[in-house]
Motif scaffolding. Sequence first.
Motif, PDB file in Angstrom:
ATOM      1  N   ILE A   4     -17.316   4.554   3.812  1.00 34.70           N
ATOM      2  CA  ILE A   4     -16.034   4.873   3.203  1.00 34.70           C
ATOM      3  C   ILE A   4     -15.643   3.734   2.264  1.00 34.70           C
ATOM      4  O   ILE A   4     -16.199   2.635   2.346  1.00 34.70           O
ATOM      5  CB  ILE A   4     -14.945   5.098   4.263  1.00 34.70           C
ATOM      6  N   PRO A   5     -14.708   3.980   1.357  1.00 30.86           N
ATOM      7  CA  PRO A   5     -14.303   2.909   0.440  1.00 30.86           C
ATOM      8  C   PRO A   5     -13.753   1.703   1.203  1.00 30.86           C
ATOM      9  O   PRO A   5     -12.948   1.849   2.117  1.00 30.86           O
ATOM     10  CB  PRO A   5     -13.216   3.562  -0.406  1.00 30.86           C
ATOM     11  N   ILE A   6     -14.211   0.532   0.783  1.00 29.99           N
ATOM     12  CA  ILE A   6     -13.710  -0.727   1.327  1.00 29.99           C
ATOM     13  C   ILE A   6     -13.001  -1.440   0.189  1.00 29.99           C
ATOM     14  O   ILE A   6     -13.592  -1.681  -0.873  1.00 29.99           O
ATOM     15  CB  ILE A   6     -14.854  -1.609   1.872  1.00 29.99           C
ATOM     16  N   ILE A   7     -11.726  -1.754   0.405  1.00 26.38           N
ATOM     17  CA  ILE A   7     -10.940  -2.453  -0.606  1.00 26.38           C
ATOM     18  C   ILE A   7     -10.559  -3.822  -0.051  1.00 26.38           C
ATOM     19  O   ILE A   7      -9.650  -3.924   0.783  1.00 26.38           O
ATOM     20  CB  ILE A   7      -9.679  -1.657  -0.979  1.00 26.38           C
TER      21      ILE A   7
ATOM     22  N   ALA B 240     -12.762  -6.820  -5.630  1.00 26.35           N
ATOM     23  CA  ALA B 240     -11.627  -7.137  -4.764  1.00 26.35           C
ATOM     24  C   ALA B 240     -10.346  -7.164  -5.593  1.00 26.35           C
ATOM     25  O   ALA B 240     -10.368  -7.479  -6.781  1.00 26.35           O
ATOM     26  CB  ALA B 240     -11.842  -8.488  -4.096  1.00 26.35           C
ATOM     27  N   LEU B 241      -9.248  -6.841  -4.946  1.00 25.78           N
ATOM     28  CA  LEU B 241      -7.936  -7.045  -5.540  1.00 25.78           C
ATOM     29  C   LEU B 241      -7.475  -8.432  -5.131  1.00 25.78           C
ATOM     30  O   LEU B 241      -7.739  -8.869  -4.009  1.00 25.78           O
ATOM     31  CB  LEU B 241      -6.953  -5.993  -5.029  1.00 25.78           C
ATOM     32  N   ASP B 242      -6.795  -9.110  -6.031  1.00 20.91           N
ATOM     33  CA  ASP B 242      -6.329 -10.465  -5.750  1.00 20.91           C
ATOM     34  C   ASP B 242      -4.807 -10.460  -5.738  1.00 20.91           C
ATOM     35  O   ASP B 242      -4.173 -10.316  -6.783  1.00 20.91           O
ATOM     36  CB  ASP B 242      -6.864 -11.431  -6.808  1.00 20.91           C
ATOM     37  N   LYS B 243      -4.221 -10.592  -4.568  1.00 21.43           N
ATOM     38  CA  LYS B 243      -2.758 -10.560  -4.435  1.00 21.43           C
ATOM     39  C   LYS B 243      -2.107 -11.721  -5.162  1.00 21.43           C
ATOM     40  O   LYS B 243      -0.928 -11.647  -5.497  1.00 21.43           O
ATOM     41  CB  LYS B 243      -2.354 -10.547  -2.957  1.00 21.43           C
ATOM     42  N   ARG B 244      -2.861 -12.747  -5.459  1.00 19.22           N
ATOM     43  CA  ARG B 244      -2.314 -13.896  -6.175  1.00 19.22           C
ATOM     44  C   ARG B 244      -2.133 -13.600  -7.666  1.00 19.22           C
ATOM     45  O   ARG B 244      -1.554 -14.384  -8.388  1.00 19.22           O
ATOM     46  CB  ARG B 244      -3.225 -15.110  -5.981  1.00 19.22           C
ATOM     47  N   LYS B 245      -2.625 -12.434  -8.114  1.00 19.93           N
ATOM     48  CA  LYS B 245      -2.472 -11.976  -9.505  1.00 19.93           C
ATOM     49  C   LYS B 245      -1.671 -10.674  -9.468  1.00 19.93           C
ATOM     50  O   LYS B 245      -2.248  -9.584  -9.470  1.00 19.93           O
ATOM     51  CB  LYS B 245      -3.833 -11.763 -10.151  1.00 19.93           C
TER      52      LYS B 245
ATOM     53  N   ILE C  25       0.846  -1.204   0.000  1.00 22.35           N
ATOM     54  CA  ILE C  25       0.000   0.000   0.000  1.00 22.35           C
ATOM     55  C   ILE C  25       0.877   1.249   0.000  1.00 22.35           C
ATOM     56  O   ILE C  25       0.645   2.186  -0.770  1.00 22.35           O
ATOM     57  CB  ILE C  25      -0.955   0.002   1.211  1.00 22.35           C
ATOM     58  N   LEU C  26       1.893   1.254   0.850  1.00 21.74           N
ATOM     59  CA  LEU C  26       2.769   2.428   0.948  1.00 21.74           C
ATOM     60  C   LEU C  26       3.633   2.606  -0.300  1.00 21.74           C
ATOM     61  O   LEU C  26       3.923   3.731  -0.697  1.00 21.74           O
ATOM     62  CB  LEU C  26       3.640   2.337   2.197  1.00 21.74           C
ATOM     63  N   ASP C  27       4.019   1.507  -0.931  1.00 15.65           N
ATOM     64  CA  ASP C  27       4.782   1.609  -2.184  1.00 15.65           C
ATOM     65  C   ASP C  27       3.929   2.209  -3.294  1.00 15.65           C
ATOM     66  O   ASP C  27       4.434   2.914  -4.163  1.00 15.65           O
ATOM     67  CB  ASP C  27       5.287   0.230  -2.630  1.00 15.65           C
ATOM     68  N   ALA C  28       2.629   1.945  -3.259  1.00 15.77           N
ATOM     69  CA  ALA C  28       1.724   2.394  -4.328  1.00 15.77           C
ATOM     70  C   ALA C  28       1.127   3.768  -4.074  1.00 15.77           C
ATOM     71  O   ALA C  28       0.687   4.435  -5.006  1.00 15.77           O
ATOM     72  CB  ALA C  28       0.598   1.373  -4.515  1.00 15.77           C
ATOM     73  N   ASN C  29       1.098   4.217  -2.818  1.00 17.35           N
ATOM     74  CA  ASN C  29       0.379   5.448  -2.469  1.00 17.35           C
ATOM     75  C   ASN C  29       1.108   6.224  -1.381  1.00 17.35           C
ATOM     76  O   ASN C  29       1.718   5.635  -0.490  1.00 17.35           O
ATOM     77  CB  ASN C  29      -1.023   5.107  -1.936  1.00 17.35           C
ATOM     78  N   ASP C  30       0.969   7.543  -1.408  1.00 15.08           N
ATOM     79  CA  ASP C  30       1.480   8.378  -0.335  1.00 15.08           C
ATOM     80  C   ASP C  30       0.353   8.516   0.684  1.00 15.08           C
ATOM     81  O   ASP C  30      -0.570   9.313   0.497  1.00 15.08           O
ATOM     82  CB  ASP C  30       1.903   9.746  -0.877  1.00 15.08           C
ATOM     83  N   CYS C  31       0.397   7.712   1.716  1.00 12.77           N
ATOM     84  CA  CYS C  31      -0.690   7.667   2.685  1.00 12.77           C
ATOM     85  C   CYS C  31      -0.136   7.237   4.034  1.00 12.77           C
ATOM     86  O   CYS C  31       1.063   7.055   4.195  1.00 12.77           O
ATOM     87  CB  CYS C  31      -1.778   6.689   2.215  1.00 12.77           C
TER      88      CYS C  31
ATOM     89  N   GLY D  10      -4.111  -2.254  -9.332  1.00 12.43           N
ATOM     90  CA  GLY D  10      -5.305  -1.936  -8.540  1.00 12.43           C
ATOM     91  C   GLY D  10      -4.988  -1.101  -7.319  1.00 12.43           C
ATOM     92  O   GLY D  10      -5.737  -0.188  -6.973  1.00 12.43           O
ATOM     93  N   LEU D  11      -3.874  -1.394  -6.636  1.00 16.36           N
ATOM     94  CA  LEU D  11      -3.483  -0.602  -5.463  1.00 16.36           C
ATOM     95  C   LEU D  11      -3.177   0.835  -5.866  1.00 16.36           C
ATOM     96  O   LEU D  11      -3.539   1.770  -5.155  1.00 16.36           O
ATOM     97  CB  LEU D  11      -2.256  -1.199  -4.787  1.00 16.36           C
ATOM     98  N   LYS D  12      -2.525   1.029  -6.990  1.00 11.93           N
ATOM     99  CA  LYS D  12      -2.206   2.380  -7.449  1.00 11.93           C
ATOM    100  C   LYS D  12      -3.474   3.159  -7.776  1.00 11.93           C
ATOM    101  O   LYS D  12      -3.582   4.339  -7.457  1.00 11.93           O
ATOM    102  CB  LYS D  12      -1.288   2.324  -8.663  1.00 11.93           C
ATOM    103  N   ARG D  13      -4.432   2.500  -8.396  1.00 12.19           N
ATOM    104  CA  ARG D  13      -5.690   3.180  -8.775  1.00 12.19           C
ATOM    105  C   ARG D  13      -6.586   3.408  -7.579  1.00 12.19           C
ATOM    106  O   ARG D  13      -7.362   4.357  -7.553  1.00 12.19           O
ATOM    107  CB  ARG D  13      -6.425   2.389  -9.851  1.00 12.19           C
ATOM    108  N   ALA D  14      -6.508   2.552  -6.591  1.00  9.78           N
ATOM    109  CA  ALA D  14      -7.357   2.682  -5.402  1.00  9.78           C
ATOM    110  C   ALA D  14      -6.894   3.848  -4.586  1.00  9.78           C
ATOM    111  O   ALA D  14      -7.585   4.529  -3.931  1.00  9.78           O
ATOM    112  CB  ALA D  14      -7.325   1.396  -4.583  1.00  9.78           C
TER     113      ALA D  14
END
Length: 145
Positions: free
Chosen positions: A105-108, A129-134, A43-49, A141-145
Amino acid sequence: MSNPILTYKTRSGDVTNATGLGVVFLSYRKKNVIYRNDVARDILDANDCAVWFDRNLTAGEDYNAEIDAALERMNVFVLLVTPATFEPGCYVMTKEIPRALERKIPIIPIILEETDMGRFAEVLGDRHALDKRKPDEYEDGLKRA
């Protein structure tokens, strides 16, 4: 109720002030703790949060008050999904998911293991849902979320 000081994980390290950052509440069952740090890092690699999860709770603290405070401050709810996630009576099912739904709120959801998607739909409806196995879909998906 007391107003606990929360510690968040960010790209630059742990902080107690997440002002100006989106706050992600990372929800998982203790049975799924093996996935927690990897997903937080993703999550942190994909977003500044700022990411909050219960790693800083210690013996003697009022964990309900701290979790309540984190649930109140979240902007996004990320749910780690395995078969254990939807077991009746667990804290995630009785406290955390209902609070996220109530706050609208958004649920991912992030799928980590083969899971009963019928049970998933009962609890979370038609949420994508995002699938970590893919890995490619997951990272994008993490970047877009």
